[in-house]
Design an enzyme around this catalytic site. Structure first.
Site, PDB file in Angstrom:
ATOM      1  N   ARG A 102       0.881  -1.183   0.000  1.00 24.45           N
ATOM      2  CA  ARG A 102       0.000   0.000   0.000  1.00 24.45           C
ATOM      3  C   ARG A 102       0.906   1.217   0.000  1.00 24.45           C
ATOM      4  O   ARG A 102       1.726   1.391   0.912  1.00 24.45           O
ATOM      5  CB  ARG A 102      -0.897  -0.007   1.237  1.00 24.45           C
ATOM      6  CG  ARG A 102      -1.576   1.340   1.445  1.00 24.45           C
ATOM      7  CD  ARG A 102      -2.680   1.317   2.460  1.00 24.45           C
ATOM      8  NE  ARG A 102      -3.831   0.604   1.959  1.00 24.45           N
ATOM      9  CZ  ARG A 102      -5.050   0.685   2.503  1.00 24.45           C
ATOM     10  NH1 ARG A 102      -5.250   1.432   3.571  1.00 24.45           N
ATOM     11  NH2 ARG A 102      -6.054   0.009   1.990  1.00 24.45           N
ATOM     12  N   HIS A 129      -7.439   0.761  -6.321  1.00 25.94           N
ATOM     13  CA  HIS A 129      -7.653  -0.104  -5.153  1.00 25.94           C
ATOM     14  C   HIS A 129      -8.337  -1.391  -5.627  1.00 25.94           C
ATOM     15  O   HIS A 129      -9.507  -1.630  -5.363  1.00 25.94           O
ATOM     16  CB  HIS A 129      -8.504   0.634  -4.119  1.00 25.94           C
ATOM     17  CG  HIS A 129      -8.431   0.051  -2.742  1.00 25.94           C
ATOM     18  ND1 HIS A 129      -7.661  -1.060  -2.437  1.00 25.94           N
ATOM     19  CD2 HIS A 129      -9.025   0.420  -1.581  1.00 25.94           C
ATOM     20  CE1 HIS A 129      -7.792  -1.333  -1.142  1.00 25.94           C
ATOM     21  NE2 HIS A 129      -8.617  -0.456  -0.602  1.00 25.94           N
ATOM     22  N   GLN A 132     -10.165  -3.909  -3.172  1.00 29.66           N
ATOM     23  CA  GLN A 132     -11.460  -3.430  -2.684  1.00 29.66           C
ATOM     24  C   GLN A 132     -12.544  -3.688  -3.727  1.00 29.66           C
ATOM     25  O   GLN A 132     -13.634  -4.170  -3.392  1.00 29.66           O
ATOM     26  CB  GLN A 132     -11.361  -1.929  -2.379  1.00 29.66           C
ATOM     27  CG  GLN A 132     -12.664  -1.326  -1.898  1.00 29.66           C
ATOM     28  CD  GLN A 132     -13.094  -1.822  -0.528  1.00 29.66           C
ATOM     29  OE1 GLN A 132     -12.327  -1.787   0.410  1.00 29.66           O
ATOM     30  NE2 GLN A 132     -14.328  -2.305  -0.417  1.00 29.66           N
ATOM     31  N   ASP A 219     -17.231   7.378  -1.238  1.00 26.85           N
ATOM     32  CA  ASP A 219     -15.941   7.277  -0.536  1.00 26.85           C
ATOM     33  C   ASP A 219     -15.624   8.662   0.038  1.00 26.85           C
ATOM     34  O   ASP A 219     -16.267   9.653  -0.333  1.00 26.85           O
ATOM     35  CB  ASP A 219     -14.866   6.818  -1.539  1.00 26.85           C
ATOM     36  CG  ASP A 219     -13.495   6.599  -0.899  1.00 26.85           C
ATOM     37  OD1 ASP A 219     -13.414   6.472   0.347  1.00 26.85           O
ATOM     38  OD2 ASP A 219     -12.494   6.552  -1.653  1.00 26.85           O
ATOM     39  N   CYS A 259     -16.308   1.747   0.799  1.00 27.15           N
ATOM     40  CA  CYS A 259     -15.098   0.960   1.063  1.00 27.15           C
ATOM     41  C   CYS A 259     -14.671   1.075   2.527  1.00 27.15           C
ATOM     42  O   CYS A 259     -13.977   0.199   3.036  1.00 27.15           O
ATOM     43  CB  CYS A 259     -13.972   1.418   0.144  1.00 27.15           C
ATOM     44  SG  CYS A 259     -13.673   3.195   0.210  1.00 27.15           S
ATOM     45  N   ARG A 287     -13.689  -8.499   1.716  1.00 22.06           N
ATOM     46  CA  ARG A 287     -12.273  -8.221   1.470  1.00 22.06           C
ATOM     47  C   ARG A 287     -11.460  -9.482   1.761  1.00 22.06           C
ATOM     48  O   ARG A 287     -10.555  -9.850   1.015  1.00 22.06           O
ATOM     49  CB  ARG A 287     -11.772  -7.076   2.357  1.00 22.06           C
ATOM     50  CG  ARG A 287     -12.328  -5.697   2.049  1.00 22.06           C
ATOM     51  CD  ARG A 287     -11.857  -5.189   0.700  1.00 22.06           C
ATOM     52  NE  ARG A 287     -10.414  -5.140   0.591  1.00 22.06           N
ATOM     53  CZ  ARG A 287      -9.633  -4.169   1.072  1.00 22.06           C
ATOM     54  NH1 ARG A 287     -10.166  -3.127   1.664  1.00 22.06           N
ATOM     55  NH2 ARG A 287      -8.322  -4.213   0.915  1.00 22.06           N
TER      56      ARG A 287
HETATM   57  N1  NVA Z   1      -9.912   6.797  -1.280  1.00 19.38           N
HETATM   58  C1  NVA Z   1      -9.558   6.344   0.029  1.00 19.38           C
HETATM   59  C2  NVA Z   1      -9.824   4.872   0.138  1.00 19.38           C
HETATM   60  C3  NVA Z   1      -9.523   4.288   1.486  1.00 19.38           C
HETATM   61  C4  NVA Z   1      -9.755   2.818   1.536  1.00 19.38           C
HETATM   62  C5  NVA Z   1      -8.099   6.658   0.301  1.00 19.38           C
HETATM   63  O1  NVA Z   1      -7.278   6.479  -0.608  1.00 19.38           O
HETATM   64  O2  NVA Z   1      -7.779   7.096   1.394  1.00 19.38           O
HETATM   65  N1   CP Z   2     -11.187  -0.070   2.547  1.00 19.24           N
HETATM   66  C1   CP Z   2      -9.918  -0.160   2.958  1.00 19.24           C
HETATM   67  O1   CP Z   2      -8.995  -0.410   2.183  1.00 19.24           O
HETATM   68  O2   CP Z   2      -9.746  -0.012   4.296  1.00 19.24           O
HETATM   69  P1   CP Z   2      -8.367   0.173   5.066  1.00 19.24           P
HETATM   70  O3   CP Z   2      -7.817   1.519   4.675  1.00 19.24           O
HETATM   71  O4   CP Z   2      -8.767   0.118   6.521  1.00 19.24           O
HETATM   72  O5   CP Z   2      -7.449  -0.937   4.691  1.00 19.24           O
END
Ligand code: NVA
Ligand code: CP
Length: 302
Positions: A102, A129, A132, A219, A259, A287
Site C-alpha cells: 500500500r 484499489h 477493494q 468514498d 469501502c 475483502r
Molecule cells: N480513497 C480512500 C480509500 C480508502 C480505503 C483513500 O485512498 O484514502
Molecule cells: N477499505 C480499505 O482499504 O480499508 P483500510 O484503509 O482500513 O485498509
C-alpha cells in the site's frame, strides 16, 4: 495472471475466476472445511499508509490459508531510509512468496513487479484499489445474483476507488455512472479506457448518476495523503452526499456500498449508512474472501 497491480491488467475471465474462487473460499470457511492451500508460504506486507481492513484481512487470510504474513513498516525497512524499490524488490523476492504493498504512487507498485520475481499485489495506491473492487463486485453479485446489466453509481471524488470501480464494473458488463465535481474527475488513463463504452457516464449531477442505480457507492472526500486539501475539498464536495433524497431516484432495493472508513454527514448520512449497514459490513468481510482468492491464484501451486 502474475500480479494484481490494477484491474486494467485483468481480463473479464480473470475477474470471474477470482470471484468464483472467493465464493468457494467463503463457503469453505463458513462450513469449517479445511482450505490450507498456502502452507509454508509467506506474504510480505508493506504499508506506507494506514490501514484497518487491508492489513487485518490479508494477515488473517494468509493464516487461514496455512501460510503467514509479515507486516513491514517503512519505519523499520531500509526503504524508509532511501533504499531503492528496485533493490528491495530483488532482495525480498529471495525470501518471500509474494508482496502486498500500500503506497502513494502506482509506479512504485509497478516497479516492484518489474524488478522482483514474485507476485505483487496492490493494496491501494493513489491510482487504484483493485482488492477493494473485487470485494465490491463479489458483494453486489451476492446480493443481486448477477453483475451484467446492473447500474453502479459512484458519487464523489474521482479517486482510486472511482478509477477501479469504472474498470471493474465495465469489465463485468455493468453500467457505471460517476458523479464528480469539475476538477475532481477520475484519472485520464481510466477515462480513456471507458470513453467509447456506451455503459459509461461521467457527470457533475449526482441525481443523473444515481437515477435507476442498483448499487450506489461513495468514498471519503479527502483520501489518505490529501490532508492539506481537507477544507478546500469540504467546499467542493458539499453537494456530493449519499442521503435519503438521493436514494429516492435509485431503483428499489438499491444497495449502498462504501469501502470504509466512512465520514458520516460528509459523503454519506448516518441515516443511509445505518439503513445499509448489513451490506456495507458484508462488503468489508468480503475483502477477506476476495483477497484469499487472489492469494491462492497468485501464490498457490500452479
Ligand atoms: N480513497 C480512500 C480509500 C480508502 C480505503 C483513500 O485512498 O484514502
Ligand atoms: N477499505 C480499505 O482499504 O480499508 P483500510 O484503509 O482500513 O485498509
Amino acid at each position: 495472471m502474475d500480479h494484481l497491480l490494477k484491474l486494467l491488467d485483468l481480463t473479464t475471465e480473470d475477474i470471474i475466476d477470482i470471484l468464483h474462487l472467493a465464493d468457494q473460499l467463503k463457503y469453505e470457511q463458513k462450513n469449517g472445511i479445511k482450505h490450507k492451500y498456502l502452507e509454508g508460504k509467506t506474504l510480505g506486507m508493506i504499508f506506507q499508509k494506514a490501514s484497518t481492513r487491508t492489513r487485518v484481512s490479508f494477515e488473517a487470510g494468509m493464516y487461514q490459508l496455512g501460510g503467514q504474513a509479515l507486516f513491514l513498516s517503512p519505519r523499520d525497512l531500509q526503504i524508509g531510509r532511501g533504499e531503492p524499490v528496485q533493490d528491495t524488490a530483488r532482495v525480498l523476492s529471495r525470501y518471500l512468496d509474494g508482496i502486498m504493498i500500500r503506497t502513494f504512487e502506482q509506479k512504485e507498485v509497478e516497479d516492484l513487479a518489474k524488478y522482483g520475481s514474485i507476485p505483487i499485489i496492490n493494496g491501494l495506491t493513489d491510482f487504484a484499489h483493485p482488492c477493494q473492487v473485487l470485494a465490491d463486485l463479489m458483494t453486489i453479485k451476492e446480493y443481486k445474483g448477477k453483475l451484467k446489466g446492473l447500474k453502479l453509481a459512484f458519487i464523489g471524488d474521482g479517486n482510486n476507488m472511482a478509477n477501479s470501480l469504472i474498470v471493474g464494473g465495465l469489465k463485468m458488463g455493468m453500467k457505471v455512472a460517476i458523479a464528480s465535481p469539475k476538477g475532481y474527475e477520475p484519472d485520464k488513463e481510466v477515462l480513456e479506457f471507458a470513453k467509447d463504452n456506451p455503459d459509461f457516464m461521467l457527470t457533475t449531477d449526482i441525481y443523473e448518476a444515481a437515477k435507476g442505480a442498483d448499487a450506489i457507492y461513495t468514498d471519503v472526500w479527502s483520501s489518505m495523503g490529501m490532508e492539506a486539501e481537507v477544507e478546500e475539498r469540504k467546499k467542493a464536495f458539499k453537494e456530493y452526499q449519499v442521503n435519503s433524497k438521493l436514494m429516492e431516484v435509485t431503483n428499489p432495493n438499491c444497495l449502498v456500498l462504501h469501502c470504509l472508513p466512512a465520514h458520516r454527514e460528509e459523503e454519506i448520512t448516518t441515516e443511509v449508512f445505518e439503513a445499509h449497514a448489513d451490506e456495507i459490513f458484508e462488503e468489508a468481510e468480503n475483502r477477506l474472501h476476495a483477497q484469499k482468492a487472489v492469494l491462492v491464484k497468485l501464490l498457490g501451486n500452479k
